[in-house]
Design a protein around this motif. Structure first.
Motif, PDB file in Angstrom:
ATOM      1  N   TYR A   1       0.781  -1.237   0.000  1.00  7.27           N
ATOM      2  CA  TYR A   1       0.000   0.000   0.000  1.00  7.27           C
ATOM      3  C   TYR A   1       0.813   1.288   0.000  1.00  7.27           C
ATOM      4  CZ  TYR A   1      -3.831  -3.146   1.019  1.00  7.27           C
ATOM      5  OH  TYR A   1      -4.750  -4.148   0.956  1.00  7.27           O
TER       6      TYR A   1
ATOM      7  N   THR B   1      -0.927   9.214  12.260  1.00  4.65           N
ATOM      8  CA  THR B   1      -1.225   8.684  10.933  1.00  4.65           C
ATOM      9  C   THR B   1      -2.397   9.428  10.295  1.00  4.65           C
ATOM     10  OG1 THR B   1      -1.713   6.648   9.692  1.00  4.65           O
ATOM     11  CG2 THR B   1      -2.746   6.864  11.851  1.00  4.65           C
TER      12      THR B   1
ATOM     13  N   TYR C   1      -3.393  -1.395   6.673  1.00  7.67           N
ATOM     14  CA  TYR C   1      -2.380  -1.406   5.617  1.00  7.67           C
ATOM     15  C   TYR C   1      -1.542  -2.685   5.564  1.00  7.67           C
ATOM     16  CZ  TYR C   1      -3.615   3.441   5.021  1.00  7.67           C
ATOM     17  OH  TYR C   1      -4.318   4.591   4.782  1.00  7.67           O
TER      18      TYR C   1
ATOM     19  N   ASN D   1      -4.969   8.264   7.586  1.00 10.01           N
ATOM     20  CA  ASN D   1      -5.434   7.131   6.787  1.00 10.01           C
ATOM     21  C   ASN D   1      -6.525   7.572   5.816  1.00 10.01           C
ATOM     22  OD1 ASN D   1      -3.733   5.783   8.484  1.00 10.01           O
ATOM     23  ND2 ASN D   1      -5.305   4.594   9.513  1.00 10.01           N
TER      24      ASN D   1
ATOM     25  N   HIS E   1       2.117   3.173   2.629  1.00 11.08           N
ATOM     26  CA  HIS E   1       1.688   4.118   3.663  1.00 11.08           C
ATOM     27  C   HIS E   1       2.880   4.506   4.535  1.00 11.08           C
ATOM     28  CE1 HIS E   1      -1.178   6.049   6.314  1.00 11.08           C
ATOM     29  NE2 HIS E   1      -0.670   5.407   7.364  1.00 11.08           N
ATOM     30  N   SER E   2       2.774   5.630   5.224  1.00  5.80           N
ATOM     31  CA  SER E   2       3.785   6.011   6.208  1.00  5.80           C
ATOM     32  C   SER E   2       3.089   6.670   7.392  1.00  5.80           C
ATOM     33  CB  SER E   2       4.825   6.946   5.604  1.00  5.80           C
ATOM     34  OG  SER E   2       4.224   8.156   5.205  1.00  5.80           O
TER      35      SER E   2
END
Length: 73
Positions: free
Chosen positions: A18, A43, A62, A45, A20-21
């Protein structure tokens, strides 16, 4: 960064899938590893507002594969 060296301000990056960080706000280390249910990250999202969630919660969205810890020097 090795998981047992994670500090607040470090970044978790989902390197598989995905992309994401999230930023660590309160990493909790146990037995040389991050404790996912206690480690907190800031985060954003998708369409949700910015929030602080556990690593377990974010991984539920994720995935838990390919999470790397990085530090900006």
């Amino acid at each position: 960064v090795a998981p047992d060296k994670t500090q607040a301000g470090d970044i978790a990056v989902w390197t598989a899938g995905y992309g994401h960080s999230a930023k660590f706000t309160k990493p909790v280390i146990g037995n040389g590893q991050l404790v996912p249910g206690q480690t907190m990250l800031s985060t954003k999202n998708g369409q949700e507002p910015l929030a602080v969630k556990t690593l377990t919660s974010i991984a539920g969205t994720y995935g838990s594969a390919g999470i790397g810890v990085f530090r900006h020097k």
